[in-house]
Design a protein around this motif. Structure first.
Motif, PDB file in Angstrom:
ATOM      1  N   SER A 209      -5.611   0.210   7.048  1.00  0.00           N
ATOM      2  CA  SER A 209      -4.926   0.998   6.018  1.00  0.00           C
ATOM      3  C   SER A 209      -5.194   2.486   6.218  1.00  0.00           C
ATOM      4  O   SER A 209      -4.296   3.318   6.054  1.00  0.00           O
ATOM      5  CB  SER A 209      -5.378   0.563   4.621  1.00  0.00           C
ATOM      6  OG  SER A 209      -5.032  -0.789   4.387  1.00  0.00           O
TER       7      SER A 209
ATOM      8  N   ALA B 146       1.367  11.186   2.762  1.00  0.00           N
ATOM      9  CA  ALA B 146       1.759   9.778   2.708  1.00  0.00           C
ATOM     10  C   ALA B 146       0.711   8.948   1.963  1.00  0.00           C
ATOM     11  O   ALA B 146      -0.476   9.215   2.050  1.00  0.00           O
ATOM     12  CB  ALA B 146       1.952   9.225   4.121  1.00  0.00           C
ATOM     13  N   ALA B 147       1.197   7.954   1.239  1.00  0.00           N
ATOM     14  CA  ALA B 147       0.342   7.102   0.412  1.00  0.00           C
ATOM     15  C   ALA B 147      -0.483   6.146   1.290  1.00  0.00           C
ATOM     16  O   ALA B 147      -0.119   5.911   2.439  1.00  0.00           O
ATOM     17  CB  ALA B 147       1.212   6.301  -0.556  1.00  0.00           C
TER      18      ALA B 147
ATOM     19  N   ARG C   7      -2.264   5.136   7.323  1.00  0.00           N
ATOM     20  CA  ARG C   7      -2.038   6.336   6.527  1.00  0.00           C
ATOM     21  C   ARG C   7      -2.138   7.591   7.388  1.00  0.00           C
ATOM     22  O   ARG C   7      -1.301   8.499   7.281  1.00  0.00           O
ATOM     23  CB  ARG C   7      -3.049   6.408   5.381  1.00  0.00           C
ATOM     24  CG  ARG C   7      -2.842   7.632   4.512  1.00  0.00           C
ATOM     25  CD  ARG C   7      -3.839   7.711   3.392  1.00  0.00           C
ATOM     26  NE  ARG C   7      -5.190   7.977   3.857  1.00  0.00           N
ATOM     27  CZ  ARG C   7      -6.215   8.199   3.059  1.00  0.00           C
ATOM     28  NH1 ARG C   7      -6.055   8.159   1.741  1.00  0.00           N
ATOM     29  NH2 ARG C   7      -7.421   8.438   3.544  1.00  0.00           N
TER      30      ARG C   7
ATOM     31  N   ARG D 222       0.976   7.944   9.399  1.00  0.00           N
ATOM     32  CA  ARG D 222       2.122   8.330   8.581  1.00  0.00           C
ATOM     33  C   ARG D 222       2.030   9.790   8.148  1.00  0.00           C
ATOM     34  O   ARG D 222       3.038  10.483   8.041  1.00  0.00           O
ATOM     35  CB  ARG D 222       2.240   7.416   7.355  1.00  0.00           C
ATOM     36  CG  ARG D 222       2.617   5.983   7.722  1.00  0.00           C
ATOM     37  CD  ARG D 222       2.840   5.125   6.501  1.00  0.00           C
ATOM     38  NE  ARG D 222       4.054   5.506   5.798  1.00  0.00           N
ATOM     39  CZ  ARG D 222       4.128   5.720   4.479  1.00  0.00           C
ATOM     40  NH1 ARG D 222       3.058   5.587   3.732  1.00  0.00           N
ATOM     41  NH2 ARG D 222       5.263   6.058   3.922  1.00  0.00           N
ATOM     42  N   ARG D 223       0.803  10.255   7.948  1.00  0.00           N
ATOM     43  CA  ARG D 223       0.634  11.640   7.511  1.00  0.00           C
ATOM     44  C   ARG D 223       0.984  12.642   8.602  1.00  0.00           C
ATOM     45  O   ARG D 223       1.261  13.799   8.315  1.00  0.00           O
ATOM     46  CB  ARG D 223      -0.788  11.865   6.989  1.00  0.00           C
ATOM     47  CG  ARG D 223      -0.940  11.295   5.601  1.00  0.00           C
ATOM     48  CD  ARG D 223      -2.283  11.601   4.980  1.00  0.00           C
ATOM     49  NE  ARG D 223      -2.287  11.136   3.589  1.00  0.00           N
ATOM     50  CZ  ARG D 223      -3.340  11.155   2.795  1.00  0.00           C
ATOM     51  NH1 ARG D 223      -4.489  11.597   3.257  1.00  0.00           N
ATOM     52  NH2 ARG D 223      -3.246  10.717   1.556  1.00  0.00           N
TER      53      ARG D 223
ATOM     54  N   ARG E 235      -2.883   7.912  -1.669  1.00  0.00           N
ATOM     55  CA  ARG E 235      -3.586   9.189  -1.704  1.00  0.00           C
ATOM     56  C   ARG E 235      -5.090   8.985  -1.566  1.00  0.00           C
ATOM     57  O   ARG E 235      -5.766   9.765  -0.915  1.00  0.00           O
ATOM     58  CB  ARG E 235      -3.255   9.926  -3.004  1.00  0.00           C
ATOM     59  CG  ARG E 235      -1.837  10.492  -2.948  1.00  0.00           C
ATOM     60  CD  ARG E 235      -1.208  10.546  -4.305  1.00  0.00           C
ATOM     61  NE  ARG E 235      -1.763  11.631  -5.112  1.00  0.00           N
ATOM     62  CZ  ARG E 235      -1.361  11.860  -6.362  1.00  0.00           C
ATOM     63  NH1 ARG E 235      -0.456  11.073  -6.937  1.00  0.00           N
ATOM     64  NH2 ARG E 235      -1.871  12.863  -7.037  1.00  0.00           N
TER      65      ARG E 235
ATOM     66  N   ARG F 287       0.810  -1.235   0.000  1.00  0.00           N
ATOM     67  CA  ARG F 287       0.000   0.000   0.000  1.00  0.00           C
ATOM     68  C   ARG F 287       0.835   1.273   0.000  1.00  0.00           C
ATOM     69  O   ARG F 287       0.386   2.303  -0.519  1.00  0.00           O
ATOM     70  CB  ARG F 287      -1.017  -0.011   1.146  1.00  0.00           C
ATOM     71  CG  ARG F 287      -0.428   0.088   2.514  1.00  0.00           C
ATOM     72  CD  ARG F 287      -1.501  -0.062   3.601  1.00  0.00           C
ATOM     73  NE  ARG F 287      -0.845  -0.429   4.849  1.00  0.00           N
ATOM     74  CZ  ARG F 287      -1.348  -1.240   5.770  1.00  0.00           C
ATOM     75  NH1 ARG F 287      -2.540  -1.765   5.627  1.00  0.00           N
ATOM     76  NH2 ARG F 287      -0.662  -1.518   6.857  1.00  0.00           N
ATOM     77  N   GLU F 288       2.028   1.226   0.572  1.00  0.00           N
ATOM     78  CA  GLU F 288       2.863   2.435   0.624  1.00  0.00           C
ATOM     79  C   GLU F 288       3.302   2.876  -0.763  1.00  0.00           C
ATOM     80  O   GLU F 288       3.677   4.028  -0.950  1.00  0.00           O
ATOM     81  CB  GLU F 288       4.101   2.190   1.481  1.00  0.00           C
ATOM     82  CG  GLU F 288       3.781   2.140   2.955  1.00  0.00           C
ATOM     83  CD  GLU F 288       4.991   1.770   3.798  1.00  0.00           C
ATOM     84  OE1 GLU F 288       6.128   2.076   3.387  1.00  0.00           O
ATOM     85  OE2 GLU F 288       4.771   1.157   4.856  1.00  0.00           O
TER      86      GLU F 288
END
Ligand code: CTP
Ligand code: CA
Length: 240
Positions: A137, A151-152, A141, A144-145, A154, A89-90
């Motif tokens: 997921s 961050a992916a 995300r 990570r954002r 999107r 997913r990244e």
């Protein structure tokens, strides 16, 4: 738009699509499965390819031929699908969770075939919850954002198949699910009439708040394009 011309509006974007239905093994000969045919996920892969995307298909127990140009990885169980999505997913601009993922899996898989025994009751199958890959997921995300804005992936798209119940309509359940899942888009499929394995589909696309965004009916590839239209719209909004 009915003209048959496809815009290459996903050129250069990486789209990760999960398709099919997971299987949870009980013993070497038995498993718990679901009715998902993989057709909608396949149609999404075809549509995304036609629009210029780089497509990876994570296929859970689908027999169909790989759409030309797509990368494909086969998985069996929900745990295998979860691991593959976590790995890929990244690197995806768009994650589409079209697969039907088991919510429960046998706590243990019997090494040997379970035998019936004369005079004994049926053995219970002890089940445990699987990971909610879509929700996870979205959470990953978001985390990570915090440190890496943009961050992916999107865009994250979920699907919801609902039958409704005596208490709630299928649409009400879908709106609640959209809010609970937190995906950017949730594609609601009304199963009240039962459509598994069908060539056509009728969906309502909801946003992250559960509000209506679009409705699409027709061949699964048409529905796929309708979903991707919304993805493209969001990508335009959030040039992350
Ligand atoms: N999904 C997932 N991981 C799971 C279960 C579901 O990623 N363990 C994803 C599906 O791929 C789909 C979305 O979540 O995109 C909704 O699946 P659905 O089964 O409709 O929702 P659930 O949250 O499992 O709720 P329910 O109790 O209605 O089955
Ligand atoms: Ca479920």
């Amino acid at each position: 738009d009915g003209s048959g011309a496809v815009r290459r509006d996903l050129e250069g974007l990486r789209v990760l699509v999960t398709a099919g239905g997971t299987r949870e093994e009980i013993d070497p000969v038995r498993y718990i499965a679901n009715h998902s045919s993989g057709k909608q996920g396949w149609a999404l892969a075809h549509a995304a390819l036609a629009r210029g995307a780089q497509v990876t298909l994570l296929a859970a127990n689908v027999e169909a031929e790989t759409p030309p140009g797509a990368e494909r990885r086969d998985v069996g169980s929900a745990a295998e699908l979860a691991a593959a999505v976590a790995e890929l997913r990244e690197d995806a601009d768009v994650l589409v969770m079209a697969a039907a993922v088991a919510d429960f899996t046998p706590r243990t898989r019997a090494e040997a075939k379970i035998k019936k025994v004369e005079g004994q009751d049926a053995p219970p199958i002890d089940l445990t919850r699987t990971e909610d890959i879509l929700r996870r997921s979205v959470e990953v995300r978001a985390a990570r954002r915090e440190v890496a804005p943009g961050a992916a992936p999107r865009i994250i798209v979920g699907f919801a198949a609902e039958t409704g119940s005596a208490q709630s309509s299928s649409l009400e359940l879908a709106r609640l699910k959209a809010r609970r899942k937190g995906a950017d888009l949730l594609v609601f499929n009304d199963l009240t009439a039962g459509v598994f394995g069908a060539e056509t589909n009728s969906v309502r696309i909801l946003d992250t708040e559960g509000a209506d965004v679009a409705e699409v009916t027709g061949e699964k590839v048409r529905v796929a394009h309708g979903v991707l239209d919304q993805v493209v719209g969001l990508l335009g909004d959030v040039r992350l």
